[in-house]
Design a protein around this motif. Structure first.
Motif, mmCIF file in Angstrom:
data_model
loop_
_atom_site.group_PDB
_atom_site.id
_atom_site.type_symbol
_atom_site.label_atom_id
_atom_site.label_comp_id
_atom_site.label_asym_id
_atom_site.label_seq_id
_atom_site.Cartn_x
_atom_site.Cartn_y
_atom_site.Cartn_z
ATOM 1 N N TYR A 1 53.447 -42.573 43.994
ATOM 2 C CA TYR A 1 54.309 -42.281 45.145
ATOM 3 C C TYR A 1 54.639 -43.529 45.964
ATOM 4 N N SER A 2 53.632 -44.322 46.305
ATOM 5 C CA SER A 2 53.894 -45.480 47.157
ATOM 6 C C SER A 2 54.784 -46.497 46.449
ATOM 7 N N GLU A 3 54.593 -46.647 45.147
ATOM 8 C CA GLU A 3 55.463 -47.544 44.386
ATOM 9 C C GLU A 3 56.902 -47.048 44.395
ATOM 10 N N LEU A 4 57.087 -45.747 44.249
ATOM 11 C CA LEU A 4 58.444 -45.207 44.215
ATOM 12 C C LEU A 4 59.137 -45.396 45.558
ATOM 13 N N VAL A 5 58.439 -45.131 46.632
ATOM 14 C CA VAL A 5 59.035 -45.325 47.955
ATOM 15 C C VAL A 5 59.444 -46.782 48.138
ATOM 16 N N ARG A 6 58.587 -47.699 47.728
ATOM 17 C CA ARG A 6 58.942 -49.119 47.824
ATOM 18 C C ARG A 6 60.153 -49.444 46.959
ATOM 19 N N SER A 7 60.214 -48.860 45.775
ATOM 20 C CA SER A 7 61.355 -49.104 44.891
ATOM 21 C C SER A 7 62.654 -48.617 45.514
ATOM 22 N N VAL A 8 62.621 -47.415 46.069
ATOM 23 C CA VAL A 8 63.819 -46.848 46.692
ATOM 24 C C VAL A 8 64.251 -47.695 47.881
ATOM 25 N N GLN A 9 63.307 -48.061 48.702
ATOM 26 C CA GLN A 9 63.631 -48.877 49.870
ATOM 27 C C GLN A 9 64.239 -50.197 49.453
ATOM 28 N N ARG A 10 63.668 -50.819 48.456
ATOM 29 C CA ARG A 10 64.184 -52.114 47.994
ATOM 30 C C ARG A 10 65.629 -51.997 47.530
ATOM 31 N N VAL A 11 65.931 -51.000 46.707
ATOM 32 C CA VAL A 11 67.287 -50.849 46.184
ATOM 33 C C VAL A 11 68.280 -50.581 47.312
ATOM 34 N N LEU A 12 67.936 -49.649 48.187
ATOM 35 C CA LEU A 12 68.881 -49.278 49.242
ATOM 36 C C LEU A 12 69.067 -50.395 50.264
ATOM 37 N N GLU A 13 68.045 -51.186 50.469
ATOM 38 C CA GLU A 13 68.170 -52.285 51.424
ATOM 39 C C GLU A 13 68.873 -53.495 50.821
ATOM 40 N N THR A 14 68.914 -53.576 49.489
ATOM 41 C CA THR A 14 69.502 -54.729 48.810
ATOM 42 C C THR A 14 70.992 -54.554 48.542
ATOM 43 N N LEU A 15 71.403 -53.342 48.193
ATOM 44 C CA LEU A 15 72.775 -53.128 47.727
ATOM 45 C C LEU A 15 73.729 -52.806 48.873
ATOM 46 N N PRO A 16 75.010 -53.124 48.722
ATOM 47 C CA PRO A 16 76.008 -52.806 49.743
ATOM 48 C C PRO A 16 76.157 -51.302 49.966
ATOM 49 N N ASP A 17 76.591 -50.936 51.148
ATOM 50 C CA ASP A 17 76.697 -49.529 51.528
ATOM 51 C C ASP A 17 77.656 -48.740 50.643
ATOM 52 N N ASP A 18 78.674 -49.409 50.089
ATOM 53 C CA ASP A 18 79.691 -48.672 49.343
ATOM 54 C C ASP A 18 79.389 -48.562 47.853
ATOM 55 N N VAL A 19 78.176 -48.897 47.439
ATOM 56 C CA VAL A 19 77.799 -48.729 46.035
ATOM 57 C C VAL A 19 77.597 -47.253 45.733
ATOM 58 N N ARG A 20 78.246 -46.790 44.686
ATOM 59 C CA ARG A 20 78.083 -45.405 44.232
ATOM 60 C C ARG A 20 76.796 -45.279 43.427
ATOM 61 N N ILE A 21 76.078 -44.180 43.623
ATOM 62 C CA ILE A 21 74.811 -43.935 42.934
ATOM 63 C C ILE A 21 74.964 -42.712 42.038
ATOM 64 N N PHE A 22 74.684 -42.914 40.744
ATOM 65 C CA PHE A 22 74.751 -41.830 39.768
ATOM 66 C C PHE A 22 73.335 -41.542 39.285
ATOM 67 N N PRO A 23 72.731 -40.455 39.780
ATOM 68 C CA PRO A 23 71.319 -40.175 39.487
ATOM 69 C C PRO A 23 71.132 -39.383 38.195
ATOM 70 N N GLY A 24 69.866 -39.224 37.821
ATOM 71 C CA GLY A 24 69.537 -38.517 36.599
ATOM 72 C C GLY A 24 69.698 -37.016 36.678
ATOM 73 N N HIS A 25 69.769 -36.477 37.873
ATOM 74 C CA HIS A 25 69.952 -35.037 38.062
ATOM 75 C C HIS A 25 70.771 -34.816 39.333
ATOM 76 N N GLU A 26 71.485 -33.723 39.344
ATOM 77 C CA GLU A 26 72.236 -33.283 40.518
ATOM 78 C C GLU A 26 73.395 -34.231 40.832
ATOM 79 N N GLU A 27 73.888 -34.185 42.082
ATOM 80 C CA GLU A 27 75.165 -34.816 42.375
ATOM 81 C C GLU A 27 75.040 -36.299 42.691
ATOM 82 N N ALA A 28 76.170 -36.997 42.550
ATOM 83 C CA ALA A 28 76.246 -38.415 42.885
ATOM 84 C C ALA A 28 76.195 -38.605 44.400
ATOM 85 N N THR A 29 75.891 -39.837 44.796
ATOM 86 C CA THR A 29 75.820 -40.158 46.211
ATOM 87 C C THR A 29 76.219 -41.622 46.380
#
Length: 209
Positions: free
Chosen positions: A169-197
């Motif tokens: 869990y702690s590794e995943l939270v760090r991973s998510v934070q790193r990606v979202l803090e690194t990439l520009p706001d207008d990057v589209r995210i296509f996840p493995g399940h459910e809708e894009a964001t």
């Protein structure tokens, strides 16, 4: 946007998003997480009139790799994954296939490290190592297209599970934070399940950052 066209099918027993990323200039393409129904995916590729150049795996769980072996044999394309995920791909207990039916494993061809850059189908892609859902989880970023394939790392207003083998869990939270803090706001995210964001939405509404 640019030269990338993304086609999507939802396949498999847990409704996995399978993406066909097409270069509209060259009609070359790559697959992300071919979950199941290899024959259907092959028909889909033919109908799109594209040449498949590679398969990219965000992680090794059975519901993201079920069609890999057939596609690899039939289409003679390489499989990309994180080096840290090799043990999951190689073990039917870790990839959970034995828990849900027929046990199987998958052999990768090119194993990546964090922030490796590589070219597939005319796209420059950066591999982010995002452990937590599994030890070798990956997100694939195409900067020129402002597109991220996030697998089961980031979902719309959520993150992946961490209660399965090699999850943390702690590794995943760090991973998510790193990606979202690194990439520009207008990057589209296509996840493995459910809708894009997109990054901006997740920065505002994802409770895990």
């Amino acid at each position: 946007m640019g030269k990338l066209r993304i086609e999507q099918k939802v396949l498999g027993m847990v409704s996995t998003n399978v993406y066909l990323a097409v270069n509209t200039q060259t009609q070359e393409a790559f697959l992300v997480d071919p979950a199941d129904r290899a024959e259907l995916i092959e028909d889909w590729i033919r109908q799109q009139g594209v040449v498949l150049k590679a398969i990219l795996l965000t992680h090794g769980h059975f519901d993201h790799i079920g069609a890999v072996n057939r596609l690899k044999a039939d289409l003679q394309v390489p499989v990309y994954a994180m080096q840290a995920e090799k043990s999951v791909l190689d073990d039917s207990l870790l990839n959970l296939s034995g828990n849900w039916g027929r046990a199987f494993t998958v052999k990768g061809d090119r194993f990546l490290s964090d922030m490796d850059n590589f070219n597939v189908a005319g796209f420059e892609i950066t591999a982010y190592h995002t452990p937590g859902h599994t030890r070798g989880g990956a997100c694939y970023y195409i900067e020129s297209e402002k597109t991220l394939f996030s697998g089961d790392t980031i979902f719309c207003e959520n993150i992946g599970r961490t209660d399965m083998p090699t999850g943390n869990y702690s590794e995943l939270v760090r991973s998510v934070q790193r990606v979202l803090e690194t990439l520009p706001d207008d990057v589209r995210i296509f996840p493995g399940h459910e809708e894009a964001t997109d990054v901006a939405h997740e920065k505002k509404y994802n409770p895990y950052i």
